[in-house]
Design an enzyme around this catalytic site. Sequence first.
Site, PDB file in Angstrom:
ATOM      1  N   ASP A 183      33.426  27.496  45.640  1.00 47.04           N
ATOM      2  CA  ASP A 183      32.260  28.243  45.161  1.00 47.04           C
ATOM      3  C   ASP A 183      30.995  27.672  45.783  1.00 47.04           C
ATOM      4  OD1 ASP A 183      30.388  29.716  43.803  1.00 47.04           O
ATOM      5  OD2 ASP A 183      31.123  29.219  41.802  1.00 47.04           O
ATOM      6  N   HIS A 185      27.904  29.285  45.321  1.00 45.33           N
ATOM      7  CA  HIS A 185      26.782  29.602  44.435  1.00 45.33           C
ATOM      8  C   HIS A 185      25.562  30.124  45.186  1.00 45.33           C
ATOM      9  CE1 HIS A 185      26.293  28.507  39.993  1.00 45.33           C
ATOM     10  NE2 HIS A 185      27.586  28.719  40.160  1.00 45.33           N
ATOM     11  N   GLU A 209      33.530  31.688  47.571  1.00 44.51           N
ATOM     12  CA  GLU A 209      32.765  32.495  46.621  1.00 44.51           C
ATOM     13  C   GLU A 209      31.264  32.357  46.860  1.00 44.51           C
ATOM     14  OE1 GLU A 209      32.068  32.571  41.771  1.00 44.51           O
ATOM     15  OE2 GLU A 209      34.006  31.973  42.593  1.00 44.51           O
ATOM     16  N   GLU A 235      29.641  37.911  40.752  1.00 43.44           N
ATOM     17  CA  GLU A 235      29.197  37.506  39.422  1.00 43.44           C
ATOM     18  C   GLU A 235      27.759  37.926  39.142  1.00 43.44           C
ATOM     19  OE1 GLU A 235      27.981  33.084  38.965  1.00 43.44           O
ATOM     20  OE2 GLU A 235      29.433  33.090  40.617  1.00 43.44           O
ATOM     21  N   ASP A 257      31.898  40.366  36.439  1.00 43.09           N
ATOM     22  CA  ASP A 257      31.979  39.603  35.195  1.00 43.09           C
ATOM     23  C   ASP A 257      31.960  40.594  34.039  1.00 43.09           C
ATOM     24  OD1 ASP A 257      31.089  38.107  32.809  1.00 43.09           O
ATOM     25  OD2 ASP A 257      30.843  36.434  34.196  1.00 43.09           O
ATOM     26  N   HIS A 284      35.176  37.284  37.199  1.00 39.40           N
ATOM     27  CA  HIS A 284      34.418  36.058  36.952  1.00 39.40           C
ATOM     28  C   HIS A 284      34.359  35.824  35.450  1.00 39.40           C
ATOM     29  CE1 HIS A 284      30.471  33.895  36.487  1.00 39.40           C
ATOM     30  NE2 HIS A 284      30.930  33.234  37.533  1.00 39.40           N
TER      31      HIS A 284
END
Length: 381
Positions: A183, A185, A209, A235, A257, A284
């Site tokens: 991830d 971010h 991700e 997400e 999500d 997510h």
Amino acid sequence: MKITRVETFLVPPRWLFCRVETDDGVVGWGEPVVEGRAEVVRAAVDVLAEYLLGKDPARIQDHWQVLSKGGFYRGGPVLSSAVAGLDQALWDIAGKAYGAPVHALLGGPVRERARVYAWVGGDEPSALADQVAAQVDAGFTAVKMNAAGVTSPLTTPAETAAVVERVAVAREVLGAHRDVAVDFHGRLTPASARRVLPALAPLHPLFAEEPLLPDQAHLLPGLVAAGPVPLATGERLYSRADFLPALTAGIAVAQPDLSHAGGITEVLRIAALAETYGALLAPHCPLGPIALAASLQVAWVTPHFLIQEQSRGIHYNRDADLLSYVVDTEPFRFTEGHAHRTDLPGLGVEIDEAAVRAADRRGHAWRNPVWRQPDGSFAEW
């Protein structure tokens, strides 16, 4: 059957639950939250509840349309998350009223179990190795890890090497038959992503991700073409329209999500759209038990489902954990790295209402950290 009351509960560690009650005594639960802005979403739920009071809870599709579009201004994380939690609760009511799991109302299951992954941390390779080994011992066949902390606008050789080293540690513990997802971010700039992702390719990550920020979807085609690492995002995308640019760019994995992207109703549409682009679904969910229960209902009916995130033991869960507010933990018992389908009515989770009300009296004010570059400028968290 009519909706008579809508309540919200601010529960640690950083969640918001909603409870929708009917005059027949059937109660549905949902999880509407934007992490770090739970109080704002709570206010949005209160406003939307004005419309729902007195309405038939079974008209889920119509309610979704009105709640999402009836205020003229549409979209965004707060509104979409408020709608998401209420939508989950309405599906929960529908299943309980019919005495059936939500997946039965959606056409029936396509699988008996759903693969799940566990989060690991560890800033040092030795700590990371121990944490990955613990998850392997617990039976998980996949883990997800943060790639890096504060990252320079253009990654230095040392930063790139550190990302690769950490993933290599995880791969060493996992072996060739388990998976590691990485991830980012949104902490990489496009130029840095083009440096880092090819270096990870030999380690065969399950997916990378959010290598870019969600508002940089127009740059994803070049990143997809730059290397073989499957890209995942979603997400911070809240609708079919939000997902369309990423899907046309060629992402491999869509990650809506269930507590942000309009609930079960909209995520099913996102999933159908993703299937037309050959993208797999990996919802997510670093959140609580209601969000996970809703995610699993989608997993049971989605042919192109890949893997499910879950928050047990995640680093955010310091004052409560995934099972803190449930009566029956069996639906969240993972064996051999999988959740197993049940036929419990509604979302399939029984909430401990007394524990939720007690937690709400304590409340929380969780906020994400604000990071800075060495020169004092803002850095992506």
